[in-house]
Write an enzyme that holds these catalytic residues in place. Structure first.
Site, PDB file in Angstrom:
ATOM      1  N   GLU A 198       0.821  -1.210   0.000  1.00 52.66           N
ATOM      2  CA  GLU A 198       0.000   0.000   0.000  1.00 52.66           C
ATOM      3  C   GLU A 198       0.859   1.265   0.000  1.00 52.66           C
ATOM      4  O   GLU A 198       0.560   2.240  -0.700  1.00 52.66           O
ATOM      5  CB  GLU A 198      -0.960  -0.002   1.183  1.00 52.66           C
ATOM      6  CG  GLU A 198      -1.945  -1.161   1.195  1.00 52.66           C
ATOM      7  CD  GLU A 198      -2.751  -1.289  -0.086  1.00 52.66           C
ATOM      8  OE1 GLU A 198      -2.935  -0.289  -0.799  1.00 52.66           O
ATOM      9  OE2 GLU A 198      -3.198  -2.413  -0.377  1.00 52.66           O
ATOM     10  N   GLU A 221       0.141  -1.828 -10.043  1.00 48.63           N
ATOM     11  CA  GLU A 221       0.024  -2.940  -9.104  1.00 48.63           C
ATOM     12  C   GLU A 221       1.314  -3.742  -9.032  1.00 48.63           C
ATOM     13  O   GLU A 221       1.739  -4.175  -7.950  1.00 48.63           O
ATOM     14  CB  GLU A 221      -1.140  -3.851  -9.500  1.00 48.63           C
ATOM     15  CG  GLU A 221      -2.489  -3.369  -9.044  1.00 48.63           C
ATOM     16  CD  GLU A 221      -2.604  -3.317  -7.528  1.00 48.63           C
ATOM     17  OE1 GLU A 221      -2.049  -4.202  -6.840  1.00 48.63           O
ATOM     18  OE2 GLU A 221      -3.236  -2.383  -7.015  1.00 48.63           O
ATOM     19  N   ASP A 279      -8.394  -7.023 -14.841  1.00 51.12           N
ATOM     20  CA  ASP A 279      -8.196  -6.323 -13.581  1.00 51.12           C
ATOM     21  C   ASP A 279      -6.700  -6.085 -13.385  1.00 51.12           C
ATOM     22  O   ASP A 279      -5.881  -6.969 -13.694  1.00 51.12           O
ATOM     23  CB  ASP A 279      -8.739  -7.181 -12.442  1.00 51.12           C
ATOM     24  CG  ASP A 279      -8.476  -6.578 -11.082  1.00 51.12           C
ATOM     25  OD1 ASP A 279      -9.303  -5.794 -10.607  1.00 51.12           O
ATOM     26  OD2 ASP A 279      -7.410  -6.899 -10.488  1.00 51.12           O
TER      27      ASP A 279
END
Length: 379
Positions: A198, A221, A279
């Site tokens: 994160e 990501e 995704d």
């Protein structure tokens, strides 16, 4: 070989994978308010500003995932706070299972935090405060970077966000991270690699600014998984040892893997023309796979007790350049040569340029960067 030296004596001895999420647009924007302590939530839209420290100390944290760890804390009067003035006044707060408001700064009377289980509300805070400090130290040691945004300002973290919230997310509005209690009872998403993942979203936002759709989203990501992995190895924690798995301690089901991303049943091992339609977590597979191959090479091996067997799309047998060099190549590419619209082809060019910057044209490192991209079908 380059060695990332830990700068602080911090390290202890002792759902679905989409919980490794994108940066959020909700939860905490605007200016900060005064520090809130006690049991009630504060008001406002961002975590509170710290008061002047009266003293510092090293607390003992009993974490859920990383064993017993030292914590840098601040003493105010007769209590200790989860504030770390040595790392930009990093703070860890209790969101009180709310999704708005600044939350409440964790305090403790004896500077011994958590119980090692999720039943104690401090335990999630221990894992996050520790993981955030490790990430600060890693960025400083590896990149000379003081904080996520390289501004010397520590990150504010909120645990116990929402009710049965299985995710964790970076929020650029408040430069903070929020962590839920997990979709599996007693398994909050607060492990060292989740924290590193994160925080890396914040680093990406302040550098290349990779978008969050299509191939830029996949690289966004992928960057978080790469830096989280490198940070976990850097930590050298004896309870949560470094590996090329993501989220294995906090989530049920197969973890994100770097050596063979498709093992999770969702991610891709190799680039294909349709990958931008997936995704971003699934589409990040080739970036993760590239990094693993560049660091470790292909084929079977055991690292820190974990077995890996990384394939290549073209059947090639690869040698790596080592994890630390691979990390420096990716970081330099991200911060010097990538932009918000970088796709896989441009990422190949960016990392080749970064390797040239670091090790010279015609170097072994440049050749192996090229070979690792070819092995994941990015040409």
């Amino acid at each position: 070989m380059t060695t990332f030296t830990r700068l602080a004596v911090l390290l202890g001895t002792a759902a679905t994978l989409t919980a490794l999420t994108a940066p959020a647009t909700a939860a905490g924007t605007g200016t900060t308010t005064a520090t809130t302590t006690g049991t009630a939530a504060g008001t406002g839209t961002a975590p509170p500003t710290a008061t002047t420290p009266q003293g510092t100390g090293t607390g003992t944290g009993r974490s859920q995932y990383a064993g017993t760890v030292p914590l840098s804390t601040t003493r105010t009067g007769t209590t200790y706070q989860l504030r770390d003035p040595s790392r930009g006044d990093q703070r860890t707060l209790d969101a009180l299972n709310q999704t708005s408001g600044p939350g409440v700064l964790f305090t403790d009377a004896d500077n011994v935090w958590g119980s090692g289980t999720a039943a104690n509300r401090q335990t999630a805070a221990v894992d996050v405060h520790y993981g955030t400090a490790v990430t600060w130290d890693f960025y400083l040691a590896a990149f000379g970077r003081a904080g996520v945004r390289s501004d010397g300002v520590g990150t504010t973290s909120r645990v116990h966000y929402g009710t049965n919230f299985g995710n964790a997310f970076w929020d650029g509005g408040c430069a903070c991270v929020s962590y839920g209690d997990g979709s599996v009872p007693g398994r909050p998403p607060t492990s060292l690699d989740v924290v590193g993942h994160e925080l890396a979203h914040g680093l990406t936002a302040s550098t290349a600014g990779l978008g969050y759709s299509g191939e830029p989203g996949a690289l966004n990501e992928g960057t978080s998984d790469i830096l989280a992995t490198a940070g976990e190895f850097f930590a050298d924690n004896k309870t949560d040892v470094g590996d090329y798995l993501l989220g294995e301690r906090a989530f049920d089901g197969p973890p994100h893997r770097m050596d063979r991303p498709s093992a999770d049943g969702v991610s891709r091992d190799y680039w294909s023309r349709d990958i931008g339609s997936l995704d971003p977590h699934a589409a990040s597979g080739p970036a993760r796979h590239f990094y693993y191959l560049l660091a470790e090479g292909s084929g079977p091996k055991v690292i820190n007790g974990v077995s890996y067997d990384s394939p290549t799309q073209d059947g090639s047998k690869l040698l790596g350049i080592g994890r630390e060099k691979a990390t420096l190549v990716w970081y330099r590419a991200l911060t010097r040569h990538m932009t918000s619209t970088t796709n896989y082809s441009r990422a190949r060019a960016a990392t080749l340029q970064a390797a040239t910057d670091l090790y010279g044209a015609g170097s072994v490192e440049v050749a192996r960067v090229a070979a690792a991209w070819t092995a994941v079908n990015v040409r």
